[in-house]
Design a protein around this motif. Structure first.
Motif, PDB file in Angstrom:
ATOM      1  N   ARG A   9      10.556   6.115  11.708  1.00 59.15           N
ATOM      2  CA  ARG A   9      10.254   4.980  10.387  1.00 59.15           C
ATOM      3  C   ARG A   9      11.265   4.013  10.593  1.00 59.15           C
ATOM      4  NH1 ARG A   9      14.043   7.644   5.790  1.00 59.15           N
ATOM      5  NH2 ARG A   9      15.248   5.640   5.138  1.00 59.15           N
ATOM      6  N   GLN A  10      10.748   3.587  11.627  1.00 57.50           N
ATOM      7  CA  GLN A  10      10.855   2.120  12.364  1.00 57.50           C
ATOM      8  C   GLN A  10       9.263   1.031  11.538  1.00 57.50           C
ATOM      9  OE1 GLN A  10      12.776   1.804  15.591  1.00 57.50           O
ATOM     10  NE2 GLN A  10      15.474   1.085  14.192  1.00 57.50           N
ATOM     11  N   ARG A  11       8.728   2.150  12.520  1.00 63.39           N
ATOM     12  CA  ARG A  11       6.746   2.305  12.549  1.00 63.39           C
ATOM     13  C   ARG A  11       6.875   2.269  11.052  1.00 63.39           C
ATOM     14  NH1 ARG A  11       3.796   5.822  14.591  1.00 63.39           N
ATOM     15  NH2 ARG A  11       1.843   4.903  13.685  1.00 63.39           N
ATOM     16  N   ILE A  12       6.994   2.637  10.223  1.00 63.82           N
ATOM     17  CA  ILE A  12       6.657   3.161   8.305  1.00 63.82           C
ATOM     18  C   ILE A  12       7.663   1.770   7.958  1.00 63.82           C
ATOM     19  CG2 ILE A  12       7.374   4.202   6.309  1.00 63.82           C
ATOM     20  CD1 ILE A  12       7.320   6.885   7.793  1.00 63.82           C
ATOM     21  N   GLU A  13       8.036   1.318   8.159  1.00 69.44           N
ATOM     22  CA  GLU A  13       9.022   0.324   7.413  1.00 69.44           C
ATOM     23  C   GLU A  13       8.052  -1.411   8.097  1.00 69.44           C
ATOM     24  OE1 GLU A  13      13.193  -0.088   8.682  1.00 69.44           O
ATOM     25  OE2 GLU A  13      13.256   1.530   7.571  1.00 69.44           O
ATOM     26  N   THR A  14       8.462  -1.417   9.264  1.00 68.76           N
ATOM     27  CA  THR A  14       7.243  -2.411   9.543  1.00 68.76           C
ATOM     28  C   THR A  14       5.585  -2.911   9.019  1.00 68.76           C
ATOM     29  OG1 THR A  14       8.439  -1.822  11.998  1.00 68.76           O
ATOM     30  CG2 THR A  14       6.449  -3.648  11.419  1.00 68.76           C
ATOM     31  N   CYS A  15       4.921  -1.189   9.318  1.00 69.63           N
ATOM     32  CA  CYS A  15       3.236  -1.366   8.755  1.00 69.63           C
ATOM     33  C   CYS A  15       3.912  -1.777   6.743  1.00 69.63           C
ATOM     34  CB  CYS A  15       3.187  -0.271   8.979  1.00 69.63           C
ATOM     35  SG  CYS A  15       1.853   0.190   7.688  1.00 69.63           S
ATOM     36  N   ALA A  16       4.386  -1.130   5.751  1.00 67.05           N
ATOM     37  CA  ALA A  16       5.185  -1.110   4.418  1.00 67.05           C
ATOM     38  C   ALA A  16       5.234  -2.805   4.846  1.00 67.05           C
ATOM     39  CB  ALA A  16       6.141   0.037   4.626  1.00 67.05           C
ATOM     40  N   ARG A  17       5.984  -3.208   5.537  1.00 66.16           N
ATOM     41  CA  ARG A  17       6.672  -4.450   4.906  1.00 66.16           C
ATOM     42  C   ARG A  17       5.229  -5.696   5.098  1.00 66.16           C
ATOM     43  NH1 ARG A  17      11.770  -6.963   4.694  1.00 66.16           N
ATOM     44  NH2 ARG A  17      12.946  -5.295   6.025  1.00 66.16           N
ATOM     45  N   GLN A  18       3.989  -5.382   6.131  1.00 62.59           N
ATOM     46  CA  GLN A  18       3.189  -6.119   6.341  1.00 62.59           C
ATOM     47  C   GLN A  18       2.131  -5.711   5.678  1.00 62.59           C
ATOM     48  OE1 GLN A  18       3.328  -8.841   9.115  1.00 62.59           O
ATOM     49  NE2 GLN A  18       1.440  -9.510   7.927  1.00 62.59           N
ATOM     50  N   LEU A  19       2.234  -5.434   5.454  1.00 62.26           N
ATOM     51  CA  LEU A  19       0.936  -4.837   3.808  1.00 62.26           C
ATOM     52  C   LEU A  19       1.209  -5.661   2.521  1.00 62.26           C
ATOM     53  CD1 LEU A  19       0.221  -0.810   5.103  1.00 62.26           C
ATOM     54  CD2 LEU A  19      -1.370  -3.224   4.692  1.00 62.26           C
ATOM     55  N   PHE A  20       2.882  -5.010   2.606  1.00 58.47           N
ATOM     56  CA  PHE A  20       3.825  -5.665   1.311  1.00 58.47           C
ATOM     57  C   PHE A  20       3.411  -7.613   1.514  1.00 58.47           C
ATOM     58  CE2 PHE A  20       6.507  -2.325   0.407  1.00 58.47           C
ATOM     59  CZ  PHE A  20       5.581  -1.076   0.249  1.00 58.47           C
ATOM     60  N   THR A  21       3.566  -7.867   2.358  1.00 58.41           N
ATOM     61  CA  THR A  21       3.443  -9.036   2.991  1.00 58.41           C
ATOM     62  C   THR A  21       2.366  -9.728   2.009  1.00 58.41           C
ATOM     63  OG1 THR A  21       5.326  -9.577   4.042  1.00 58.41           O
ATOM     64  CG2 THR A  21       3.354 -11.355   4.667  1.00 58.41           C
ATOM     65  N   ASP A  22       0.724  -9.339   3.175  1.00 56.42           N
ATOM     66  CA  ASP A  22       0.050  -8.978   3.001  1.00 56.42           C
ATOM     67  C   ASP A  22      -0.815  -9.541   1.575  1.00 56.42           C
ATOM     68  OD1 ASP A  22      -0.124 -10.053   5.757  1.00 56.42           O
ATOM     69  OD2 ASP A  22      -1.001  -7.984   6.605  1.00 56.42           O
ATOM     70  N   LYS A  23      -0.773  -7.664   0.738  1.00 56.23           N
ATOM     71  CA  LYS A  23      -1.721  -7.732  -0.099  1.00 56.23           C
ATOM     72  C   LYS A  23      -0.736  -8.168  -1.147  1.00 56.23           C
ATOM     73  CE  LYS A  23      -4.503  -4.891   2.494  1.00 56.23           C
ATOM     74  NZ  LYS A  23      -4.861  -2.963   2.580  1.00 56.23           N
ATOM     75  N   GLY A  24       0.437  -8.142  -1.348  1.00 58.61           N
ATOM     76  CA  GLY A  24       1.433  -6.759  -2.329  1.00 58.61           C
ATOM     77  C   GLY A  24       1.904  -6.557  -2.737  1.00 58.61           C
TER      78      GLY A  24
END
Length: 180
Positions: A9-24
């Motif tokens: 779950r933490q991996r998903i959150e970290t990945c999503a946060r990074q993708l959201f930051t990079d791409k919106g």
């Protein structure tokens, strides 16, 4: 929850946060998140019902910090109610600016529970009610608080900034005037 499930779950959150930051936030799909992580969609959806649920989780800790700050304002016996209201508005507008895309995703959720039924909204209601609920008429106090929070939805906030050309300072000043 098992340790490996928590880590996943933490991996998903970290990945999503990074993708959201990079791409919106609007430009990232749940499918992109699962592909980036190399996990199946079922695993992703087992952890998060949908994208708004994932966005809500990403800002949940920040909500907790916001509420701690807001309660400190409410507990400040040296401030008048109007000063508290101004400080609360300032804190919430700063929060909205920092989390705009995630909040728009959460508030725009049409599939499941409305943001107005989430614990964060309920806490915001209680906090603002504490400063706006000065009348003996509970219905009026509730209406006033509901109207304030509706005027602060992310879509309305963005509309006021982008379409009406208001600054955060002007928006805050007008809200203070309207709800004084």
């Amino acid at each position: 929850m098992r340790r490996d499930a928590i880590e996943n779950r933490q991996r998903i959150e970290t990945c999503a946060r990074q993708l959201f930051t990079d791409k919106g936030v609007d430009n990232v799909s749940m499918n992109q998140i699962s592909k980036t992580l190399g996990i199946g969609m079922a695993t992703l959806y087992r952890n998060f019902e949908d994208k708004p649920a994932l966005c809500y989780q990403l800002i949940e800790n920040d909500f907790a910090a916001l509420f701690t700050d807001m309660h400190a304002v409410l507990d400040d016996s040296g401030k008048e109610s109007s000063e508290k209201f101004e400080a609360l508005l300032e804190a919430f507008l700063t929060f909205k600016k920092a989390h705009n895309d995630l909040l728009r995703c959460v508030e725009g959720n049409k599939k499941r529970t409305s943001f107005k039924q989430q614990p964060a909204y309920e806490e915001l209601f209680k906090i603002f009610y504490a400063v706006l609920g000065q009348s003996d008429d509970a219905t009026w106090n509730t209406f006033k608080t509901d109207m304030l929070l509706n005027s602060l939805t992310t879509n309305m906030y963005q509309f006021q900034l982008e379409e009406r050309g208001l600054t955060d300072a002007q928006l805050k000043r007008y809200l203070l005037k309207m709800f004084e």
